[in-house]
Design a protein around this motif. Sequence first.
Motif, PDB file in Angstrom:
ATOM      1  N   ASP A 161      40.129  41.767  43.983  1.00 37.21           N
ATOM      2  CA  ASP A 161      41.261  41.093  43.328  1.00 37.21           C
ATOM      3  C   ASP A 161      42.286  42.123  42.837  1.00 37.21           C
ATOM      4  N   ASN A 162      41.794  43.191  42.203  1.00 36.00           N
ATOM      5  CA  ASN A 162      42.701  44.235  41.716  1.00 36.00           C
ATOM      6  C   ASN A 162      43.457  44.900  42.866  1.00 36.00           C
ATOM      7  N   ALA A 163      42.746  45.164  43.948  1.00 31.54           N
ATOM      8  CA  ALA A 163      43.368  45.829  45.105  1.00 31.54           C
ATOM      9  C   ALA A 163      44.500  44.969  45.677  1.00 31.54           C
ATOM     10  N   VAL A 164      44.352  43.644  45.543  1.00 30.63           N
ATOM     11  CA  VAL A 164      45.403  42.739  46.014  1.00 30.63           C
ATOM     12  C   VAL A 164      46.520  42.639  44.965  1.00 30.63           C
ATOM     13  N   LYS A 165      46.107  42.454  43.698  1.00 33.76           N
ATOM     14  CA  LYS A 165      47.089  42.236  42.617  1.00 33.76           C
ATOM     15  C   LYS A 165      48.014  43.437  42.403  1.00 33.76           C
ATOM     16  N   TYR A 166      47.428  44.644  42.454  1.00 36.71           N
ATOM     17  CA  TYR A 166      48.230  45.847  42.177  1.00 36.71           C
ATOM     18  C   TYR A 166      48.710  46.481  43.472  1.00 36.71           C
ATOM     19  N   ASN A 167      49.014  45.618  44.440  1.00 32.18           N
ATOM     20  CA  ASN A 167      49.492  46.094  45.725  1.00 32.18           C
ATOM     21  C   ASN A 167      51.000  45.905  45.832  1.00 32.18           C
ATOM     22  N   LYS A 189      39.792  50.071  49.283  1.00 31.14           N
ATOM     23  CA  LYS A 189      40.932  50.980  49.287  1.00 31.14           C
ATOM     24  C   LYS A 189      42.199  50.158  49.446  1.00 31.14           C
ATOM     25  N   ASP A 190      43.220  50.454  48.638  1.00 28.12           N
ATOM     26  CA  ASP A 190      44.456  49.680  48.772  1.00 28.12           C
ATOM     27  C   ASP A 190      45.667  50.596  48.965  1.00 28.12           C
ATOM     28  N   THR A 191      46.746  49.978  49.389  1.00 25.28           N
ATOM     29  CA  THR A 191      47.987  50.723  49.598  1.00 25.28           C
ATOM     30  C   THR A 191      48.970  50.393  48.473  1.00 25.28           C
ATOM     31  N   ARG A 209      44.693  48.673  29.892  1.00 24.28           N
ATOM     32  CA  ARG A 209      45.572  48.383  31.020  1.00 24.28           C
ATOM     33  C   ARG A 209      46.550  49.538  31.173  1.00 24.28           C
ATOM     34  N   VAL A 210      46.829  49.888  32.424  1.00 24.34           N
ATOM     35  CA  VAL A 210      47.748  50.991  32.678  1.00 24.34           C
ATOM     36  C   VAL A 210      49.158  50.579  32.262  1.00 24.34           C
ATOM     37  N   ASP A 211      49.546  49.407  32.710  1.00 25.93           N
ATOM     38  CA  ASP A 211      50.884  48.907  32.409  1.00 25.93           C
ATOM     39  C   ASP A 211      50.708  47.519  31.806  1.00 25.93           C
ATOM     40  N   ARG A 214      53.015  44.544  32.890  1.00 22.32           N
ATOM     41  CA  ARG A 214      52.842  44.179  34.285  1.00 22.32           C
ATOM     42  C   ARG A 214      51.499  43.484  34.510  1.00 22.32           C
ATOM     43  N   SER A 215      50.439  44.038  33.878  1.00 23.45           N
ATOM     44  CA  SER A 215      49.118  43.460  34.053  1.00 23.45           C
ATOM     45  C   SER A 215      49.034  42.054  33.472  1.00 23.45           C
ATOM     46  N   ARG A 216      49.696  41.848  32.347  1.00 24.41           N
ATOM     47  CA  ARG A 216      49.687  40.516  31.738  1.00 24.41           C
ATOM     48  C   ARG A 216      50.390  39.529  32.661  1.00 24.41           C
ATOM     49  N   GLY A 219      48.336  38.615  35.410  1.00 23.26           N
ATOM     50  CA  GLY A 219      47.375  37.603  34.992  1.00 23.26           C
ATOM     51  C   GLY A 219      45.947  38.054  34.786  1.00 23.26           C
ATOM     52  N   GLY A 220      45.725  39.361  34.626  1.00 26.05           N
ATOM     53  CA  GLY A 220      44.356  39.831  34.410  1.00 26.05           C
ATOM     54  C   GLY A 220      43.927  39.687  32.960  1.00 26.05           C
ATOM     55  N   THR A 221      42.606  39.696  32.749  1.00 20.27           N
ATOM     56  CA  THR A 221      42.084  39.606  31.384  1.00 20.27           C
ATOM     57  C   THR A 221      41.924  40.988  30.770  1.00 20.27           C
ATOM     58  N   GLY A 222      41.990  42.040  31.600  1.00 15.70           N
ATOM     59  CA  GLY A 222      41.760  43.391  31.088  1.00 15.70           C
ATOM     60  C   GLY A 222      40.280  43.716  30.965  1.00 15.70           C
ATOM     61  N   LEU A 223      39.433  42.820  31.474  1.00 16.95           N
ATOM     62  CA  LEU A 223      37.989  43.033  31.357  1.00 16.95           C
ATOM     63  C   LEU A 223      37.323  43.309  32.708  1.00 16.95           C
ATOM     64  N   GLY A 224      38.093  43.166  33.790  1.00 17.22           N
ATOM     65  CA  GLY A 224      37.523  43.277  35.146  1.00 17.22           C
ATOM     66  C   GLY A 224      36.756  44.568  35.395  1.00 17.22           C
ATOM     67  N   LEU A 225      37.394  45.700  35.144  1.00 16.82           N
ATOM     68  CA  LEU A 225      36.742  46.983  35.446  1.00 16.82           C
ATOM     69  C   LEU A 225      35.598  47.277  34.483  1.00 16.82           C
ATOM     70  N   SER A 226      35.694  46.734  33.279  1.00 16.97           N
ATOM     71  CA  SER A 226      34.605  46.903  32.331  1.00 16.97           C
ATOM     72  C   SER A 226      33.367  46.144  32.836  1.00 16.97           C
TER      73      SER A 226
HETATM   74  P1  ADP Z   1      43.155  43.504  34.591  1.00 16.01           P
HETATM   75  O1  ADP Z   1      42.552  42.190  34.299  1.00 16.01           O
HETATM   76  O2  ADP Z   1      44.327  43.832  33.711  1.00 16.01           O
HETATM   77  O3  ADP Z   1      43.451  43.695  36.041  1.00 16.01           O
HETATM   78  P2  ADP Z   1      40.997  45.445  34.907  1.00 16.01           P
HETATM   79  O4  ADP Z   1      39.940  45.850  33.919  1.00 16.01           O
HETATM   80  O5  ADP Z   1      40.520  44.795  36.155  1.00 16.01           O
HETATM   81  O6  ADP Z   1      42.020  44.543  34.101  1.00 16.01           O
HETATM   82  O7  ADP Z   1      41.848  46.730  35.272  1.00 16.01           O
HETATM   83  C1  ADP Z   1      42.356  47.549  34.231  1.00 16.01           C
HETATM   84  C2  ADP Z   1      43.708  48.122  34.611  1.00 16.01           C
HETATM   85  O8  ADP Z   1      43.536  49.103  35.641  1.00 16.01           O
HETATM   86  C3  ADP Z   1      44.688  47.111  35.172  1.00 16.01           C
HETATM   87  O9  ADP Z   1      45.403  46.470  34.146  1.00 16.01           O
HETATM   88  C4  ADP Z   1      45.581  47.987  36.034  1.00 16.01           C
HETATM   89  O10 ADP Z   1      46.561  48.577  35.240  1.00 16.01           O
HETATM   90  C5  ADP Z   1      44.639  49.082  36.519  1.00 16.01           C
HETATM   91  N1  ADP Z   1      44.110  48.859  37.901  1.00 16.01           N
HETATM   92  C6  ADP Z   1      42.913  48.336  38.233  1.00 16.01           C
HETATM   93  N2  ADP Z   1      42.739  48.324  39.573  1.00 16.01           N
HETATM   94  C7  ADP Z   1      43.865  48.843  40.118  1.00 16.01           C
HETATM   95  C8  ADP Z   1      44.302  49.120  41.462  1.00 16.01           C
HETATM   96  N3  ADP Z   1      43.544  48.825  42.531  1.00 16.01           N
HETATM   97  N4  ADP Z   1      45.526  49.683  41.616  1.00 16.01           N
HETATM   98  C9  ADP Z   1      46.302  50.002  40.546  1.00 16.01           C
HETATM   99  N5  ADP Z   1      45.942  49.757  39.264  1.00 16.01           N
HETATM  100  C10 ADP Z   1      44.745  49.207  39.036  1.00 16.01           C
END
Ligand code: ADP
Length: 264
Positions: A161-167, A189-191, A209-211, A214-216, A219-226
């Motif tokens: 989902d992240n690889a698609v969303k942050y593409n 891997k994403d481009t 969140r990095v940005d 933008r992340s809000r 539509g992410g919860t900020g919990l995905g990678l955790s």
């Molecule tokens: P979110 O729900 O905001 O996507 P995640 O915990 O999944 O939260 O990711 C944390 C942050 O890491 C994201 O807000 C985004 O800034 C960054 N991030 C995660 N995956 C990618 C990716 N594939 N490319 C660029 N930024 C990413």
Amino acid sequence: EDKRYTVYAAPMEARPTGSALVVLSDVTRMRKMEQMRSEFVSNVTHELKTPLTSIRGSIELLKSADRDEETRRYFYDVLDIETDRLTHLIDDLLVLSQIENAKDDPSMRPCNVKEALEACVERAKSLGQENHVRMHIDADPELYVACTPTRLQQLFGNLIDNAVKYNVKDGSVFITAQRQRQTAVVRVKDTGIGIAKEHFPRLFERFYRVDTSRSREIGGTGLGLSIVKHLVALYGGEIGVESEPGKGTAFTICLPLAPKEKEK
Ligand code: ADP
């Protein structure tokens, strides 16, 4: 009380003369944990309040009789989006609370990696439509790892989902899975927009969140990678990230292989 916590590392008589230091550093750790807990509560509160404020505002505006059809439809959409956001947040919080202190997973069984990846790609398709992001899978069909199937899909799904969303527009996602000795190596891997190195140390933290704006918006919860981090730990795996801003990101996960014969 956190059961993992031992104040005294050794019995009284065995403790070396410097033992007071052990106690002190434990107090520091306890304070740090207390601080993390209250930070977490304040983050959750903020994340819950933001959509609730929009919901409350939309209801107030919809209540007044003089709204035209287009305005009404707009506010119904806001209600839709914000309740979805709350649902996702609560779902993710629940998952996190279940896995973050788990030592093992009693319901795990051999799961096929390729099938889990394909299911995640299918579900991520709607996310990629707007930007025309294409997903490609090249996975060994014989790989099995010991997991709960829904958990494995949460793990892969969050990364995909992240690889698609942050593409970017017309971007791509390349997903591979191959055997390396006794592990399954999965790479997403994403481009996309990439992640600057200075964010790496905090990337897997809850609500980092990095940005933020933008992340809000995305539509992410900020919990995905955790969630990803805790699942990888639960299943005895490892995770790595490589990225270049403006070029793209690659997450690599290694999970121990399970013998396929044990499939129920
Ligand atoms: P979110 O729900 O905001 O996507 P995640 O915990 O999944 O939260 O990711 C944390 C942050 O890491 C994201 O807000 C985004 O800034 C960054 N991030 C995660 N995956 C990618 C990716 N594939 N490319 C660029 N930024 C990413």
